[in-house]
Enzyme design. Structure first.
Site, PDB file in Angstrom:
ATOM      1  N   ARG A 180      -7.598  -3.105   9.591  1.00 43.19           N
ATOM      2  CA  ARG A 180      -6.696  -4.040  10.297  1.00 43.19           C
ATOM      3  C   ARG A 180      -7.337  -4.631  11.552  1.00 43.19           C
ATOM      4  NH1 ARG A 180      -2.533  -3.334   6.894  1.00 43.19           N
ATOM      5  NH2 ARG A 180      -1.874  -1.208   6.450  1.00 43.19           N
ATOM      6  N   SER A 223       7.150   9.210  12.097  1.00 41.38           N
ATOM      7  CA  SER A 223       6.074   9.070  11.112  1.00 41.38           C
ATOM      8  C   SER A 223       6.606   9.206   9.698  1.00 41.38           C
ATOM      9  CB  SER A 223       4.999  10.134  11.357  1.00 41.38           C
ATOM     10  OG  SER A 223       4.133  10.203  10.234  1.00 41.38           O
ATOM     11  N   ASP A 264       1.968  -0.978  11.905  1.00 43.93           N
ATOM     12  CA  ASP A 264       0.641  -1.374  11.430  1.00 43.93           C
ATOM     13  C   ASP A 264       0.273  -2.802  11.833  1.00 43.93           C
ATOM     14  OD1 ASP A 264       0.234   1.097  10.269  1.00 43.93           O
ATOM     15  OD2 ASP A 264       0.956   0.465   8.291  1.00 43.93           O
ATOM     16  N   LYS A 307      -4.450   5.852  14.727  1.00 47.08           N
ATOM     17  CA  LYS A 307      -4.509   5.202  13.411  1.00 47.08           C
ATOM     18  C   LYS A 307      -5.963   5.234  12.910  1.00 47.08           C
ATOM     19  CE  LYS A 307      -0.166   4.331  13.097  1.00 47.08           C
ATOM     20  NZ  LYS A 307       0.632   4.976  12.039  1.00 47.08           N
ATOM     21  N   ARG A 331      -8.676  12.043  12.562  1.00 47.42           N
ATOM     22  CA  ARG A 331      -7.222  11.857  12.713  1.00 47.42           C
ATOM     23  C   ARG A 331      -6.468  13.188  12.666  1.00 47.42           C
ATOM     24  NH1 ARG A 331      -5.342   6.922   9.144  1.00 47.42           N
ATOM     25  NH2 ARG A 331      -3.532   7.160  10.495  1.00 47.42           N
ATOM     26  N   ARG A 340      -6.350   1.893  18.033  1.00 52.12           N
ATOM     27  CA  ARG A 340      -6.138   0.439  17.942  1.00 52.12           C
ATOM     28  C   ARG A 340      -5.853  -0.207  19.293  1.00 52.12           C
ATOM     29  NH1 ARG A 340      -3.035   0.380  12.037  1.00 52.12           N
ATOM     30  NH2 ARG A 340      -4.995   0.342  10.861  1.00 52.12           N
ATOM     31  N   LYS A 360       0.836  -1.216   0.000  1.00 46.86           N
ATOM     32  CA  LYS A 360       0.000   0.000   0.000  1.00 46.86           C
ATOM     33  C   LYS A 360       0.864   1.257   0.000  1.00 46.86           C
ATOM     34  CE  LYS A 360      -2.930   0.773   3.567  1.00 46.86           C
ATOM     35  NZ  LYS A 360      -2.762   2.121   4.155  1.00 46.86           N
TER      36      LYS A 360
HETATM   37  C1  S3P Z   1       2.593   4.935   6.199  1.00 44.82           C
HETATM   38  C2  S3P Z   1       3.147   5.315   7.393  1.00 44.82           C
HETATM   39  C3  S3P Z   1       2.620   4.882   8.703  1.00 44.82           C
HETATM   40  C4  S3P Z   1       1.664   3.708   8.565  1.00 44.82           C
HETATM   41  C5  S3P Z   1       0.692   3.887   7.448  1.00 44.82           C
HETATM   42  C6  S3P Z   1       1.424   4.034   6.125  1.00 44.82           C
HETATM   43  C7  S3P Z   1       3.185   5.425   4.940  1.00 44.82           C
HETATM   44  O1  S3P Z   1       1.890   5.956   9.283  1.00 44.82           O
HETATM   45  O2  S3P Z   1       0.964   3.509   9.791  1.00 44.82           O
HETATM   46  O3  S3P Z   1      -0.186   2.779   7.364  1.00 44.82           O
HETATM   47  O4  S3P Z   1       2.862   4.878   3.866  1.00 44.82           O
HETATM   48  O5  S3P Z   1       3.991   6.361   5.007  1.00 44.82           O
HETATM   49  P1  S3P Z   1       2.613   7.066  10.210  1.00 44.82           P
HETATM   50  O6  S3P Z   1       3.426   7.925   9.343  1.00 44.82           O
HETATM   51  O7  S3P Z   1       1.448   7.808  10.824  1.00 44.82           O
HETATM   52  O8  S3P Z   1       3.391   6.295  11.226  1.00 44.82           O
END
Ligand code: S3P
Length: 441
Positions: A401, A173, A325, A352, A128, A356, A27
């Site tokens: 999830r 992040s 995740d 998230k 969020r 979660r 993804k």
């Molecule tokens: C992601 C970063 C993560 C992850 C999300 C996808 C990405 O989030 O939880 O499912 O593709 O950069 P955070 O940046 O909030 O940790």
């Protein structure tokens, strides 16, 4: 988008998991492939794109800002980009559905273009926090009008030229890191992100692949990513590796259901994503890597997973970013281990697609599992390998999830676990139910 009617799902034991199945495209990488190809001049091709709702939201947004994006009959996507600096102002609000990644990364892209865009999303996304991207992007000169305390719907007024910044991430992040780097693409000079804790590095890998001038160095303050702006991206042929976050459900399912022996093919093994595999191995899981190879600049392997008795662990905090995740399904593994697993230091789980920590505490408790909730994680006392009680209706809370994790729990429960709404699974893993069928028939 995620406005599908609620789709209850009854998860019950089906016997051991056997056979082999491929996991769908990653993804995170799929979002970035569509975005970066939309900023290149010329035609890119993308193989193995995840065709989940979240990625389709990204594609729709990039179309609304001028890119031409089409899926060929062979499943290969072609993207004609507008060039960095060439994004058009979208005529209507961009509907991000359930997707935080689409929202935060695209806010970064818009921030350094002289356009305005409004972002809207579903009930989960609208809760969020976006302040984490609004702060650095405001430093670069973009302006924001957000709802409440930095929530969607929000409007971004981008600016060109934007101001390059050096930004130290206050929260680990990859989305915030990527938002700043994407804003940096159309910003003169060098935009720098310093990450004290390393997060998934797909943006850095792929931007370099598209020809951006980007360096990554280690320093006492952390990883320093420096990007030269006003970049010219060259079209690419991208092959998206399988998503380790989708493989996670089968890793746990096969580990906990007695007699299971499966091969999960095409799993991305980028070290910034493999924390769950490390944690499960510490618990005693039997996971073997086969045919390790490189796909699209990312390490990939097939994973053979056999049932094994699991023992509780205290999850090492350094694994947190590389399994962020995967906590919901790790909690399910813990529910079948012997002893009490302690998973803390993961406060981010509260923001998230759902909270979660609370969602999994509620669902597992309803299924007869002993759970203690902390502000930053859970302690879970497992069944020692026996089936859990089950027999409950649990809420997925618009979180794919949570839904998939509780379906895995139902595969080794005494009574059926009913998920109130499994429709959110389509955001990241539209083939989940077919693969479940193929592993259990
Ligand atoms: C992601 C970063 C993560 C992850 C999300 C996808 C990405 O989030 O939880 O499912 O593709 O950069 P955070 O940046 O909030 O940790």
């Amino acid at each position: 988008m995620s406005s599908a009617a609620p789709r209850p799902f009854a998860a019950a034991p089906r016997g051991p998991l056997t056979g082999s199945a491929r996991v769908p495209g990653d993804k995170s990488i799929s979002h970035r492939a569509i975005m970066f190809a939309s900023l290149a001049i010329g035609t890119s091709r993308i193989e193995g794109l995840l065709e989940g709702e979240d990625v389709l939201a990204t594609a729709a947004a990039m179309r609304a800002m001028g890119a031409t994006i089409a899926r060929g009959d062979d499943g290969v996507w072609s993207v004609d980009g507008v060039g960095v600096g060439g994004l058009l102002e979208p005529e209507a609000a961009l509907d991000m559905g359930n997707s935080g990644t689409s929202t935060r990364l695209l806010m970064g892209l818009v921030a350094s273009h002289p356009i305005r865009a409004t972002f809207v999303g579903d009930a989960s996304l609208s809760k969020r926090p976006m302040g984490r991207v609004i702060a650095p992007l405001s430093d670069m000169g973009a302006e924001f009008t957000a709802t409440g305390n930095g929530r969607l719907p929000l409007m971004v007024r981008g600016i060109a030229p934007a101001v390059p910044i050096a930004y130290t991430l206050p929260v680990a992040s990859a989305q915030v890191k990527s938002a700043v780097l994407l804003a940096g693409l159309n910003t003169p000079g060098i935009t720098t992100v310093i990450e004290p804790v390393a997060t998934r590095d797909h943006s850095e890998r792929m931007l370099a692949g598209f020809g951006a001038d980007l360096t990554v160095t280690d320093s006492p303050a952390g990883r320093v990513i420096a990007l030269r702006g006003e970049a010219e991206l060259r079209p690419q042929h991208i092959v998206v590796p399988g998503d380790p976050s989708s493989a996670a459900f089968w890793l746990v399912a096969a580990s906990v259901v007695p007699g299971s022996d499966i091969v999960i093919a095409n799993v991305g093994m980028n070290p910034t994503r493999t924390g769950l595999i490390a944690a499960l191995r510490l618990m005693g899981a039997d996971i073997a890597e086969q045919d390790a190879r490189s796909v699209g600049g990312e390490p990939v392997a097939d994973l053979r997973v056999r049932h094994a008795p699991l023992t509780a662990i205290t999850v090492p905090p350094e694994l947190t970013p590389s399994m962020i995740d995967e906590y919901p399904v790790l909690f399910v593994a813990a529910a079948f281990a012997s002893g009490t697993t302690v998973a803390r230091g993961a406060h981010e789980l509260r923001v998230k697609e759902s909270d979660r920590i609370a969602a999994m505490a509620e669902a597992l408790t309803a299924c007869g599992v002993t759970v203690a909730e902390h502000d930053d994680g859970l302690s879970i006392t497992g069944s020692g390998g026996a089936p859990i009680a089950g027999g409950a209706r649990v809420a997925s809370k618009l979180d794919h999830r949570i839904a998939m994790s509780m379906i895995v729990a139902g595969l080794h429960a005494r009574e059926t676990i009913t998920i109130d709404d499994a429709a959110p699974v389509a955001t990241s893993y539209p083939d989940f139910f077919d693969t479940l069928q193929s592993f259990t028939n």
